[in-house]
Design a protein around this motif. Structure first.
Motif, PDB file in Angstrom:
ATOM      1  N   SER A 144       0.823  -1.219   0.000  1.00 35.34           N
ATOM      2  CA  SER A 144       0.000   0.000   0.000  1.00 35.34           C
ATOM      3  C   SER A 144       0.853   1.264   0.000  1.00 35.34           C
ATOM      4  CB  SER A 144      -0.933   0.012   1.216  1.00 35.34           C
ATOM      5  OG  SER A 144      -0.207   0.223   2.423  1.00 35.34           O
ATOM      6  N   GLY A 145       2.137   1.134   0.348  1.00 35.80           N
ATOM      7  CA  GLY A 145       3.018   2.295   0.376  1.00 35.80           C
ATOM      8  C   GLY A 145       3.678   2.599  -0.952  1.00 35.80           C
ATOM      9  N   VAL A 146       3.447   1.738  -1.965  1.00 32.19           N
ATOM     10  CA  VAL A 146       4.032   1.983  -3.282  1.00 32.19           C
ATOM     11  C   VAL A 146       3.384   3.216  -3.905  1.00 32.19           C
ATOM     12  CG1 VAL A 146       4.314   1.069  -5.608  1.00 32.19           C
ATOM     13  CG2 VAL A 146       4.568  -0.450  -3.638  1.00 32.19           C
ATOM     14  N   GLY A 147       4.193   4.088  -4.494  1.00 31.77           N
ATOM     15  CA  GLY A 147       3.660   5.290  -5.139  1.00 31.77           C
ATOM     16  C   GLY A 147       4.270   6.551  -4.555  1.00 31.77           C
ATOM     17  N   VAL A 172      -6.171  -1.458  -6.565  1.00 32.22           N
ATOM     18  CA  VAL A 172      -6.755  -2.502  -5.722  1.00 32.22           C
ATOM     19  C   VAL A 172      -7.534  -3.513  -6.553  1.00 32.22           C
ATOM     20  CG1 VAL A 172      -8.860  -1.196  -5.222  1.00 32.22           C
ATOM     21  CG2 VAL A 172      -8.095  -2.941  -3.626  1.00 32.22           C
ATOM     22  N   ALA A 173      -8.189  -3.073  -7.646  1.00 30.85           N
ATOM     23  CA  ALA A 173      -8.979  -4.004  -8.457  1.00 30.85           C
ATOM     24  C   ALA A 173      -8.094  -5.037  -9.160  1.00 30.85           C
ATOM     25  CB  ALA A 173      -9.839  -3.237  -9.462  1.00 30.85           C
ATOM     26  N   PRO A 174      -7.004  -4.647  -9.870  1.00 24.79           N
ATOM     27  CA  PRO A 174      -6.133  -5.679 -10.459  1.00 24.79           C
ATOM     28  C   PRO A 174      -5.531  -6.610  -9.419  1.00 24.79           C
ATOM     29  CG  PRO A 174      -5.641  -3.526 -11.410  1.00 24.79           C
ATOM     30  CD  PRO A 174      -6.560  -3.297 -10.250  1.00 24.79           C
ATOM     31  N   LEU A 175      -5.167  -6.042  -8.257  1.00 20.74           N
ATOM     32  CA  LEU A 175      -4.591  -6.873  -7.199  1.00 20.74           C
ATOM     33  C   LEU A 175      -5.615  -7.891  -6.702  1.00 20.74           C
ATOM     34  CD1 LEU A 175      -2.297  -5.721  -4.338  1.00 20.74           C
ATOM     35  CD2 LEU A 175      -4.265  -7.132  -3.810  1.00 20.74           C
ATOM     36  N   ASN A 225      -5.147   0.562 -19.483  1.00 21.37           N
ATOM     37  CA  ASN A 225      -3.706   0.485 -19.312  1.00 21.37           C
ATOM     38  C   ASN A 225      -3.285  -0.987 -19.238  1.00 21.37           C
ATOM     39  OD1 ASN A 225      -1.009   0.745 -18.625  1.00 21.37           O
ATOM     40  ND2 ASN A 225      -1.362   2.392 -17.170  1.00 21.37           N
ATOM     41  N   VAL A 226      -2.387  -1.388 -20.139  1.00 21.18           N
ATOM     42  CA  VAL A 226      -1.907  -2.776 -20.157  1.00 21.18           C
ATOM     43  C   VAL A 226      -1.150  -3.106 -18.870  1.00 21.18           C
ATOM     44  CG1 VAL A 226      -0.442  -4.417 -21.405  1.00 21.18           C
ATOM     45  CG2 VAL A 226      -1.786  -2.748 -22.672  1.00 21.18           C
ATOM     46  N   PHE A 227      -0.602  -2.093 -18.214  1.00 20.43           N
ATOM     47  CA  PHE A 227       0.157  -2.325 -16.982  1.00 20.43           C
ATOM     48  C   PHE A 227      -0.728  -2.977 -15.915  1.00 20.43           C
ATOM     49  CE2 PHE A 227       1.890  -1.002 -12.855  1.00 20.43           C
ATOM     50  CZ  PHE A 227       3.193  -1.464 -12.981  1.00 20.43           C
ATOM     51  N   ASP A 228      -2.012  -2.607 -15.869  1.00 19.26           N
ATOM     52  CA  ASP A 228      -2.926  -3.206 -14.890  1.00 19.26           C
ATOM     53  C   ASP A 228      -3.098  -4.699 -15.142  1.00 19.26           C
ATOM     54  OD1 ASP A 228      -3.364  -0.884 -13.472  1.00 19.26           O
ATOM     55  OD2 ASP A 228      -5.055  -0.251 -14.702  1.00 19.26           O
ATOM     56  N   ILE A 229      -3.050  -5.107 -16.411  1.00 18.67           N
ATOM     57  CA  ILE A 229      -3.119  -6.540 -16.732  1.00 18.67           C
ATOM     58  C   ILE A 229      -1.887  -7.252 -16.191  1.00 18.67           C
ATOM     59  CG2 ILE A 229      -3.132  -8.223 -18.614  1.00 18.67           C
ATOM     60  CD1 ILE A 229      -4.729  -6.284 -20.280  1.00 18.67           C
ATOM     61  N   LEU A 230      -0.740  -6.628 -16.357  1.00 19.42           N
ATOM     62  CA  LEU A 230       0.510  -7.207 -15.849  1.00 19.42           C
ATOM     63  C   LEU A 230       0.455  -7.359 -14.333  1.00 19.42           C
ATOM     64  CD1 LEU A 230       3.418  -8.152 -16.383  1.00 19.42           C
ATOM     65  CD2 LEU A 230       4.142  -5.767 -16.195  1.00 19.42           C
ATOM     66  N   ALA A 268      -7.047 -12.767   1.927  1.00 23.82           N
ATOM     67  CA  ALA A 268      -7.934 -11.782   2.558  1.00 23.82           C
ATOM     68  C   ALA A 268      -7.192 -10.805   3.479  1.00 23.82           C
ATOM     69  CB  ALA A 268      -9.050 -12.497   3.325  1.00 23.82           C
ATOM     70  N   PRO A 269      -6.294 -11.264   4.369  1.00 29.59           N
ATOM     71  CA  PRO A 269      -5.575 -10.287   5.211  1.00 29.59           C
ATOM     72  C   PRO A 269      -4.742  -9.301   4.397  1.00 29.59           C
ATOM     73  CG  PRO A 269      -5.370 -12.496   6.130  1.00 29.59           C
ATOM     74  CD  PRO A 269      -5.977 -12.644   4.773  1.00 29.59           C
ATOM     75  N   LEU A 270      -4.170  -9.759   3.272  1.00 29.42           N
ATOM     76  CA  LEU A 270      -3.383  -8.862   2.427  1.00 29.42           C
ATOM     77  C   LEU A 270      -4.268  -7.766   1.850  1.00 29.42           C
ATOM     78  CD1 LEU A 270      -0.665  -9.890  -0.123  1.00 29.42           C
ATOM     79  CD2 LEU A 270      -2.381  -8.199  -0.728  1.00 29.42           C
ATOM     80  N   ILE A 271      -5.455  -8.144   1.354  1.00 27.08           N
ATOM     81  CA  ILE A 271      -6.368  -7.157   0.768  1.00 27.08           C
ATOM     82  C   ILE A 271      -6.807  -6.141   1.813  1.00 27.08           C
ATOM     83  CG2 ILE A 271      -8.699  -6.865  -0.134  1.00 27.08           C
ATOM     84  CD1 ILE A 271      -6.918  -7.680  -2.289  1.00 27.08           C
ATOM     85  N   LEU A 272      -7.148  -6.622   3.006  1.00 22.39           N
ATOM     86  CA  LEU A 272      -7.608  -5.711   4.059  1.00 22.39           C
ATOM     87  C   LEU A 272      -6.540  -4.689   4.398  1.00 22.39           C
ATOM     88  CD1 LEU A 272      -9.524  -4.757   6.269  1.00 22.39           C
ATOM     89  CD2 LEU A 272      -8.589  -6.519   7.758  1.00 22.39           C
ATOM     90  N   SER A 273      -5.323  -5.137   4.640  1.00 21.31           N
ATOM     91  CA  SER A 273      -4.264  -4.201   5.014  1.00 21.31           C
ATOM     92  C   SER A 273      -3.891  -3.298   3.842  1.00 21.31           C
ATOM     93  CB  SER A 273      -3.030  -4.955   5.523  1.00 21.31           C
ATOM     94  OG  SER A 273      -2.528  -5.816   4.533  1.00 21.31           O
ATOM     95  N   PHE A 274      -4.001  -3.804   2.612  1.00 22.22           N
ATOM     96  CA  PHE A 274      -3.708  -2.992   1.433  1.00 22.22           C
ATOM     97  C   PHE A 274      -4.712  -1.850   1.296  1.00 22.22           C
ATOM     98  CE2 PHE A 274      -4.145  -2.009  -3.089  1.00 22.22           C
ATOM     99  CZ  PHE A 274      -2.827  -1.744  -3.437  1.00 22.22           C
TER     100      PHE A 274
END
Length: 496
Positions: free
Chosen positions: A180-183, A206-209, A409-414, A434-440
């Motif tokens: 979540s800190g990327v960016g 979050v959607a591609p992830l 964006n093709v990057f989202d597919i990657l 699930a824990p990864l998504i919640l914390s993300f």
């Protein structure tokens, strides 16, 4: 104008032929978009917004709102049938909904999702109608320390989302927090973990992830089973919840509705946070929590009720204060502005037809969604009869299209494919997504409110313990964190 007379006036506006048409179109498009993975309410409203510029303000807002809460209904369908969240708020539904489908209980899962959504959406509308002003005043008391404490409470529920190793759940939560800190830094705008890649400046979507961790990983698992001849054969029996299902799910629906109604009015919370919290609470109060993640109907009823209640009550601060509590309503704010209308304290006085017409249309829309969804349950269930060698490539295709359509964006597919492989490897080794998504999801809010709080207090941590709401949430979080340790010590003492 009191609440009852206002509702009657709003219904008289909503039943006008043109507005009924817009209610139906909004609900139908919302359900369809919810079924298709990746697009979500934000993308749908953004794409369709230009179509409403030539409409009357009430018709335009009624249709766009219908798309929003229609997506909340439809998003559960692919979560239950093929383990692909139709939109972010449906991620939690995958945990038990898909397991019910694998056990031949896709019909009851879809049915309880529809009924729970109707019940929660209606209760949420009652809150919007009656409690708008009082609840908005409560929301105004929430500053960065209160939000930080509330999000900390959400983190304390992470281990309750897992049914395996608690240590592995914490590892996945830590990984989600790091991702979540990327960016760009939200305070200083400095690059963080972007490695010079321009597409990462806005962070990981979050959607591609989510589609990768749940959808693509599930496709890989099922293709492996298909190639080895071990694919699960699903037998469809009953299409609607039984009496036992209702007995198990009724209080989960009530608790999910209450949690969603409260969290929906808080900026930054909304349906996504509500579903995670509702699921965690449900697992915490269950007599047999080991059933969760293995097809517990409460694991479908509670989050689906929470996200629809939150979708309804999120209109409270938006319409009465002009504060959009989530991204979807921020886009909807643009629609108001285009038509020269400013949401806020004067909306009811200056535009009663729009305010009450919207409320009335949402009551009608809830009924329309049930009428639309329940007859389609047999159609959706037939998806499970499609041979795996055809179904899973189709699911993968939908994921690819959905990931690309978010930002073109093709990057989202990657990103989706990478996290699909990560999710597959994690499942093979007992690590849950699930824990990864919640914390993300909670990570950016957690960081921003923590840093803002320290800026307010000039670096003193006492700010989290001197404000009543923040103190209460922190104490509750500490209690939840200590409870497993207390149980473990109790078991050891009995063993001695």
């Amino acid at each position: 104008m009191d609440a009852l007379s206002g509702l009657l006036y709003g219904l008289s506006v909503a039943v006008r032929p043109e507005n009924l048409f817009f209610v139906f179109v909004g609900c139908f498009l919302g359900t369809l978009i919810g079924v298709l993975p990746g697009i979500g309410p934000v993308g749908a409203i953004s794409i369709l917004l230009p179509m409403t510029f030539q409409l009357a303000p009430s018709g335009a807002i009624i249709m766009l709102a219908g798309i929003y809460y229609g997506v909340m209904y439809g998003g559960s369908t692919t979560s239950i049938l093929v383990n692909v969240p139709g939109e972010t708020a449906s991620v939690v539904t995958c945990l038990d909904g898909y397991q019910m489908a694998r056990q031949g209980r896709a019909g009851p899962a879809l049915g309880i999702a529809a009924f729970g959504s109707f019940f929660a959406g209606t209760i949420g509308l009652v809150g919007l109608q009656i409690m708008a002003n009082p609840l908005s005043r409560i929301a105004l008391k929430f500053g960065p320390p209160e939000y930080f404490a509330l999000i900390t409470l959400g983190f304390s529920l992470i281990t309750y989302l897992s049914y395996g190793s608690k240590l592995k759940a914490c590892v996945m939560a830590l990984l989600g927090l790091i991702l979540s800190g990327v960016g760009l830094d939200p305070i200083t705008s400095q690059e963080r973990m972007t490695f010079g890649i321009l597409n990462l400046f806005e962070g990981i979507g979050v959607a591609p992830l989510a589609m990768g961790l749940f959808g693509v990983a599930e496709v890989f698992n099922n293709l492996e089973a298909l190639s080895s001849g071990n694919i699960v054969k699903v037998r469809i029996t009953k299409l609607f919840p039984s009496k036992l299902d209702w007995m198990q799910a009724k209080w989960a629906m009530v608790r999910g509705t209450a949690i969603g109604s409260l969290l929906g009015i808080l900026p930054g919370g909304g349906p996504v946070l509500a579903t995670f919290v509702a699921y965690g609470v449900e697992k915490r109060v269950a007599k047999n929590p080991e059933r969760f993640g293995k097809g517990a109907i409460e694991g479908v009823a509670s989050p689906e009720s929470a996200n629809n209640a939150a979708a309804s009550t999120s209109f409270i601060p938006f319409l009465t204060l002009g504060i959009p509590p989530n991204v979807v309503l921020a886009v909807l704010l643009g629609a108001f502005m285009v038509h020269g209308i400013v949401p806020g304290p004067l909306l009811i006085k200056d535009h009663p037809d729009l305010f009450w017409g919207l409320v009335g249309s949402m009551y009608i829309g809830n009924v329309v969604l049930v009428i639309l969804n329940l007859p389609l349950i047999p159609l959706w269930v037939q998806v499970l009869r499609i041979p795996g060698k055809i179904l899973y490539p189709l699911v993968l295709l939908f994921c690819l299209v959905g990931a690309f359509s978010i930002n073109n964006n093709v990057f989202d597919i990657l990103v989706m494919i990478i996290f699909g492989m990560v999710g597959y490897l994690c499942r093979q080794n007992g690590y849950e997504g699930a824990p990864l998504i919640l914390s993300f999801v909670l990570g950016p809010m957690f960081e921003v409110n923590f840093r803002r709080s320290l800026l307010m207090s000039q670096g003193s941590f006492s700010i989290f313990f001197t404000r009543p709401i923040a103190l209460g949430a922190m104490i509750f979080s500490l209690g939840l964190a200590m409870f497993p340790i207390y149980k473990l010590l109790g078991k050891r003492s009995k063993g001695l």
